[in-house]
Write an enzyme that holds these catalytic residues in place. Structure first.
Site, PDB file in Angstrom:
ATOM      1  CB  THR A  97      -0.895  -0.023   1.269  1.00 47.57           C
ATOM      2  OG1 THR A  97      -1.597  -1.262   1.270  1.00 47.57           O
ATOM      3  CG2 THR A  97      -1.875   1.128   1.269  1.00 47.57           C
ATOM      4  CG  PHE A 173      -5.531 -17.822  -6.301  1.00 47.63           C
ATOM      5  CD1 PHE A 173      -6.404 -16.834  -5.869  1.00 47.63           C
ATOM      6  CD2 PHE A 173      -5.395 -18.039  -7.664  1.00 47.63           C
ATOM      7  CE1 PHE A 173      -7.137 -16.074  -6.778  1.00 47.63           C
ATOM      8  CE2 PHE A 173      -6.118 -17.288  -8.583  1.00 47.63           C
ATOM      9  CZ  PHE A 173      -6.989 -16.306  -8.143  1.00 47.63           C
ATOM     10  CG  LEU A 174       1.458 -18.726  -2.603  1.00 47.03           C
ATOM     11  CD1 LEU A 174       1.830 -18.329  -1.195  1.00 47.03           C
ATOM     12  CD2 LEU A 174       2.715 -19.098  -3.353  1.00 47.03           C
ATOM     13  N   GLY A 280      -4.093 -11.223   9.423  1.00 53.47           N
ATOM     14  CA  GLY A 280      -2.841 -10.513   9.177  1.00 53.47           C
ATOM     15  C   GLY A 280      -2.318 -10.949   7.829  1.00 53.47           C
ATOM     16  CB  CYS A 283      -2.489 -10.866   0.715  1.00 51.41           C
ATOM     17  SG  CYS A 283      -0.990 -11.534  -0.016  1.00 51.41           S
ATOM     18  CE  LYS A 286      -0.232  -6.585  -1.187  1.00 52.09           C
ATOM     19  NZ  LYS A 286      -0.646  -6.864  -2.558  1.00 52.09           N
TER      20      LYS A 286
HETATM   21  P1  NAD Z   1       8.077  -9.911  -1.095  1.00 58.21           P
HETATM   22  O1  NAD Z   1       8.275  -8.528  -0.590  1.00 58.21           O
HETATM   23  O2  NAD Z   1       8.326 -11.070  -0.194  1.00 58.21           O
HETATM   24  O3  NAD Z   1       8.986 -10.145  -2.397  1.00 58.21           O
HETATM   25  C1  NAD Z   1       9.118  -9.238  -3.440  1.00 58.21           C
HETATM   26  C2  NAD Z   1      10.578  -9.224  -3.897  1.00 58.21           C
HETATM   27  O4  NAD Z   1      10.689  -8.424  -5.075  1.00 58.21           O
HETATM   28  C3  NAD Z   1      11.543  -8.599  -2.873  1.00 58.21           C
HETATM   29  O5  NAD Z   1      12.538  -9.531  -2.523  1.00 58.21           O
HETATM   30  C4  NAD Z   1      12.129  -7.379  -3.613  1.00 58.21           C
HETATM   31  O6  NAD Z   1      13.489  -7.124  -3.310  1.00 58.21           O
HETATM   32  C5  NAD Z   1      11.960  -7.803  -5.065  1.00 58.21           C
HETATM   33  N1  NAD Z   1      11.981  -6.673  -6.008  1.00 58.21           N
HETATM   34  C6  NAD Z   1      11.299  -5.510  -5.945  1.00 58.21           C
HETATM   35  N2  NAD Z   1      11.561  -4.747  -7.014  1.00 58.21           N
HETATM   36  C7  NAD Z   1      12.433  -5.437  -7.776  1.00 58.21           C
HETATM   37  C8  NAD Z   1      13.078  -5.167  -9.030  1.00 58.21           C
HETATM   38  N3  NAD Z   1      12.852  -4.050  -9.701  1.00 58.21           N
HETATM   39  N4  NAD Z   1      13.922  -6.093  -9.523  1.00 58.21           N
HETATM   40  C9  NAD Z   1      14.155  -7.257  -8.847  1.00 58.21           C
HETATM   41  N5  NAD Z   1      13.574  -7.560  -7.679  1.00 58.21           N
HETATM   42  C10 NAD Z   1      12.716  -6.665  -7.147  1.00 58.21           C
HETATM   43  O7  NAD Z   1       6.590  -9.960  -1.662  1.00 58.21           O
HETATM   44  P2  NAD Z   1       5.657 -11.259  -1.826  1.00 58.21           P
HETATM   45  O8  NAD Z   1       4.993 -11.567  -0.541  1.00 58.21           O
HETATM   46  O9  NAD Z   1       6.435 -12.316  -2.549  1.00 58.21           O
HETATM   47  O10 NAD Z   1       4.539 -10.677  -2.792  1.00 58.21           O
HETATM   48  C11 NAD Z   1       4.819 -10.402  -4.153  1.00 58.21           C
HETATM   49  C12 NAD Z   1       3.511 -10.140  -4.870  1.00 58.21           C
HETATM   50  O11 NAD Z   1       2.683 -11.308  -4.819  1.00 58.21           O
HETATM   51  C13 NAD Z   1       2.662  -9.022  -4.262  1.00 58.21           C
HETATM   52  O12 NAD Z   1       2.001  -8.347  -5.298  1.00 58.21           O
HETATM   53  C14 NAD Z   1       1.650  -9.767  -3.414  1.00 58.21           C
HETATM   54  O13 NAD Z   1       0.446  -9.057  -3.254  1.00 58.21           O
HETATM   55  C15 NAD Z   1       1.404 -11.019  -4.243  1.00 58.21           C
HETATM   56  N6  NAD Z   1       0.960 -12.188  -3.487  1.00 58.21           N
HETATM   57  C16 NAD Z   1       1.532 -12.488  -2.276  1.00 58.21           C
HETATM   58  C17 NAD Z   1       1.137 -13.629  -1.590  1.00 58.21           C
HETATM   59  C18 NAD Z   1       1.745 -13.988  -0.268  1.00 58.21           C
HETATM   60  O14 NAD Z   1       1.236 -14.897   0.362  1.00 58.21           O
HETATM   61  N7  NAD Z   1       2.792 -13.335   0.180  1.00 58.21           N
HETATM   62  C19 NAD Z   1       0.185 -14.482  -2.148  1.00 58.21           C
HETATM   63  C20 NAD Z   1      -0.371 -14.160  -3.394  1.00 58.21           C
HETATM   64  C21 NAD Z   1       0.041 -13.005  -4.049  1.00 58.21           C
HETATM   65  C1  UDX Z   2      -4.118 -15.168   1.733  1.00 62.32           C
HETATM   66  C2  UDX Z   2      -5.049 -16.000   0.828  1.00 62.32           C
HETATM   67  O1  UDX Z   2      -5.602 -17.084   1.571  1.00 62.32           O
HETATM   68  C3  UDX Z   2      -4.298 -16.510  -0.375  1.00 62.32           C
HETATM   69  O2  UDX Z   2      -5.181 -17.201  -1.244  1.00 62.32           O
HETATM   70  C4  UDX Z   2      -3.670 -15.344  -1.086  1.00 62.32           C
HETATM   71  O3  UDX Z   2      -2.923 -15.796  -2.195  1.00 62.32           O
HETATM   72  C5  UDX Z   2      -2.781 -14.547  -0.165  1.00 62.32           C
HETATM   73  O4  UDX Z   2      -3.528 -14.127   0.986  1.00 62.32           O
HETATM   74  P1  UDX Z   2      -2.259 -15.726   3.555  1.00 62.32           P
HETATM   75  O5  UDX Z   2      -2.378 -14.285   3.895  1.00 62.32           O
HETATM   76  O6  UDX Z   2      -0.927 -16.307   3.327  1.00 62.32           O
HETATM   77  O7  UDX Z   2      -3.123 -16.039   2.237  1.00 62.32           O
HETATM   78  O8  UDX Z   2      -2.934 -16.604   4.733  1.00 62.32           O
HETATM   79  P2  UDX Z   2      -4.409 -17.062   5.092  1.00 62.32           P
HETATM   80  O9  UDX Z   2      -4.381 -18.483   5.441  1.00 62.32           O
HETATM   81  O10 UDX Z   2      -5.390 -16.634   4.092  1.00 62.32           O
HETATM   82  O11 UDX Z   2      -4.674 -16.257   6.440  1.00 62.32           O
HETATM   83  C6  UDX Z   2      -4.824 -14.846   6.468  1.00 62.32           C
HETATM   84  C7  UDX Z   2      -5.148 -14.392   7.874  1.00 62.32           C
HETATM   85  O12 UDX Z   2      -6.463 -14.760   8.228  1.00 62.32           O
HETATM   86  C8  UDX Z   2      -4.225 -14.990   8.937  1.00 62.32           C
HETATM   87  O13 UDX Z   2      -3.877 -13.997   9.865  1.00 62.32           O
HETATM   88  C9  UDX Z   2      -5.073 -16.056   9.577  1.00 62.32           C
HETATM   89  O14 UDX Z   2      -4.721 -16.313  10.912  1.00 62.32           O
HETATM   90  C10 UDX Z   2      -6.454 -15.423   9.480  1.00 62.32           C
HETATM   91  N1  UDX Z   2      -7.522 -16.439   9.496  1.00 62.32           N
HETATM   92  C11 UDX Z   2      -7.631 -17.334   8.478  1.00 62.32           C
HETATM   93  C12 UDX Z   2      -8.404 -16.480  10.561  1.00 62.32           C
HETATM   94  O15 UDX Z   2      -8.315 -15.672  11.489  1.00 62.32           O
HETATM   95  N2  UDX Z   2      -9.391 -17.422  10.558  1.00 62.32           N
HETATM   96  C13 UDX Z   2      -9.539 -18.332   9.563  1.00 62.32           C
HETATM   97  O16 UDX Z   2     -10.461 -19.157   9.633  1.00 62.32           O
HETATM   98  C14 UDX Z   2      -8.614 -18.292   8.478  1.00 62.32           C
END
Ligand code: NAD
Ligand code: UDX
Length: 477
Positions: A97, A173-174, A280, A283, A286
């Site tokens: 954000t 969607f992980l 928390g 994702c 945000k």
């Molecule tokens: P993250 O902060 O863990 O990783 C992002 C990485 O990108 C960082 O290591 C950063 O240094 C690198 N980076 C940034 N700009 C760069 C550039 N110009 N060149 C090379 N590297 C660069 O973020 P994340 O949790 O992996 O999330 C990435 C995206 O995926 C976000 O848009 C997020 O919303 C989405 N997403 C996250 C999750 C999750 O569970 N974390 C799940 C689904 C989707």
């Molecule tokens: C989420 C989505 O599930 C995933 O599909 C997307 O790609 C990324 O955002 P994540 O944030 O890794 O994944 O975890 P998730 O298992 O969804 O939990 C999110 C938050 O909700 C956690 O803080 C968890 O403790 C809370 N939660 C989840 C609850 O409080 N109760 C529940 O029943 C499930």
């Protein structure tokens, strides 16, 4: 365009880029996968011989890294080189954000996406498929395309190695803590795009391990929007069940029984009905904030307010829990030791981004409590960063209120404590030996279980005073 993809480059070696590319490399031994990042420390950790030093804790990940790393999976900071060699490039960079400027607090900051697009525009060669893996506001693909197309010079049209781009949306969607399983057995794979050939090449990759019927193809905008909406719907379930937890406490109903009873209706379903300290992770907040921003952008005020409430309820729950802890500890926690068990936003991850523990710990420190924080995977540095307060440093030196310290074990954390607060549902908290813990605690010893995972019965038998979310002890005596 080539008949199949042989070289993938993924920009961003984070919680998504790292595990996603690891699974692709494992399932597609003929594809060379290069994961690049500007953060050299992170890349160093991905390459560490000691697999316990990987930058991300995710069950099952290190075993696959061991199989594939330096065979067809590489982690590197050589961004230019790997972009040049790739025929498919995934953008997996962070999209947090915005913290300042227009849309601060709501809109996604796309500077890292733009920087990656510019790098691709500059260094790519020939025909390249660019895949949006990051979660992006709807219609971002248009911006990426504009940046890429601006780099195609007129001379390119005469050249045999002319730059040409296709942009696809393939949101991830992980969920953390279950990433490997989610990637290996996805509910669906979503691909949005216009270029049929590019879609087919990306589909081919997933078909190595995902059944055909699970691969959904749509237009670009539906794919981008679906990711934001999927997260908003999931978060909404958590906020909904959390509002029921307080009603259970008021009426004598038990939230666990209510969740079970409503979840057996297949239209509702059993998942995502665990009441807790609030959602928390990087994702949910945000992505809903971004959705609210998009609604407002299109002048859809009522709808924006509706979704904003899902976020508001989340903070309400965290403040409500703080008040319950205070009330039960005679209205003051100044100079009291509070053991905090768990700091990550959920179990099985070392990620602390937006963890509900952050707000509750800050609230307790502000009230003068001395916190002793234990988490099996979170490091002291991450806690310090999130609380914005150094270990042992007093929150307010004038008023001498509140501090925190890191504990290496549950025993260390609970020794001389007035209360134990369970913040994360780590497996080991289910098996705490309360008879042992209570001997070292100050009296009366309290257990506050915000996740309903401890053995409350055993804790009570040992002599603990107990509170668990969504249940009223007094009414049910
Ligand atoms: P993250 O902060 O863990 O990783 C992002 C990485 O990108 C960082 O290591 C950063 O240094 C690198 N980076 C940034 N700009 C760069 C550039 N110009 N060149 C090379 N590297 C660069 O973020 P994340 O949790 O992996 O999330 C990435 C995206 O995926 C976000 O848009 C997020 O919303 C989405 N997403 C996250 C999750 C999750 O569970 N974390 C799940 C689904 C989707
Ligand atoms: C989420 C989505 O599930 C995933 O599909 C997307 O790609 C990324 O955002 P994540 O944030 O890794 O994944 O975890 P998730 O298992 O969804 O939990 C999110 C938050 O909700 C956690 O803080 C968890 O403790 C809370 N939660 C989840 C609850 O409080 N109760 C529940 O029943 C499930």
């Amino acid at each position: 365009m080539s008949k199949s993809i042989l070289n993938i480059c993924c920009i961003g070696a984070g919680y998504v880029g790292g595990p996603t590319m690891t699974v692709i490399a494992d399932k597609c031994p003929n594809i060379k996968v290069n994961v690049v990042d500007i953060n050299s420390e992170r890349i160093k950790k991905w390459n560490d011989k000691d697999l316990s030093k990987l930058p991300i804790y995710e069950p099952g990940l290190k075993e696959i890294i061991e199989r594939c790393r330096n065979k067809n999976l590489f982690f590197s900071t050589e961004i230019q080189k790997h972009i040049s060699n790739a025929d498919m490039i995934f953008i997996s960079v962070n999209t947090p954000t915005k913290t300042k400027g227009i849309g601060a607090g709501q809109a996604s900051d796309l500077k890292w996406v733009e920087a990656s697009s510019r790098e691709i525009a500059k260094y790519s060669k020939g025909k390249t498929i660019v895949v949006e893996k990051s979660t992006l506001p709807v219609r971002t693909a248009r911006t990426i395309k504009e940046i890429l197309e601006a780099s195609v010079s007129k001379d390119d049209y005469d050249s045999s190695n002319a730059k040409e781009f296709s942009v696809l949306s393939n949101p991830e969607f992980l969920s953390e803590g279950n990433a490997v399983n989610d990637l290996e057995n996805p509910d669906r794979v979503l691909i949005g795009g216009e270029d049929k050939e590019a879609i087919s090449l990306l589909r081919e990759i997933y078909l190595n391990w995902v059944k055909e019927e699970k691969i959904i193809t749509t237009d670009l905008w539906s794919s981008e929007l679906s990711k934001l909406v999927a997260n908003a719907f999931l978060a909404q379930r958590v906020s909904s069940i959390n509002t029921v937890s307080s009603l259970c406490e008021a009426t004598g109903a038990d939230i666990k029984n209510v969740s079970l009873a409503i979840g057996t209706d297949k239209r509702i379903g059993p998942l995502f009905l665990n009441a807790g300290p609030g959602f928390g992770g990087s994702c949910f907040k945000k992505d809903i904030s971004n959705l609210v921003y998009i609604y407002n952008h299109y002048g859809l005020k009522e709808e924006a307010e509706y979704w904003q409430k899902v976020i508001d309820i989340n903070y309400w729950q965290q403040n409500r829990i703080t008040e319950i802890i205070l009330k039960n500890l005679f209205g003051t926690i100044t100079d009291k030791k509070i053991s905090i068990l768990g700091f990550s936003f959920k179990a099985n991850t070392n990620d602390t981004r937006e963890s509900p523990a952050i707000r509750i710990c800050k609230n307790l420190i502000e009230e003068g409590g001395n916190l002793s924080i234990y988490d099996p995977q979170v490091k002291a540095e991450a806690i310090e960063f999130n609380l914005n307060l150094a270990e042992h440093e007093l929150f307010d030196t004038e008023a001498k209120v509140g501090s925190w310290q890191f504990s290496n074990t549950i025993i260390e954390s609970t020794k001389n404590a007035d209360a134990v607060v369970v913040m994360t549902e780590w497996e080991e908290f289910k098996y705490i030996n309360w008879n042992e813990i209570i001997k070292m605690m100050r009296k009366p010893p309290w257990l506050f279980d915000t996740r309903s995972i401890t053995n409350i019965k055993k804790a009570k038998e040992a002599g603990m005073k107990t509170w668990r979310l969504g249940f009223n002890e007094k009414i049910n005596q």
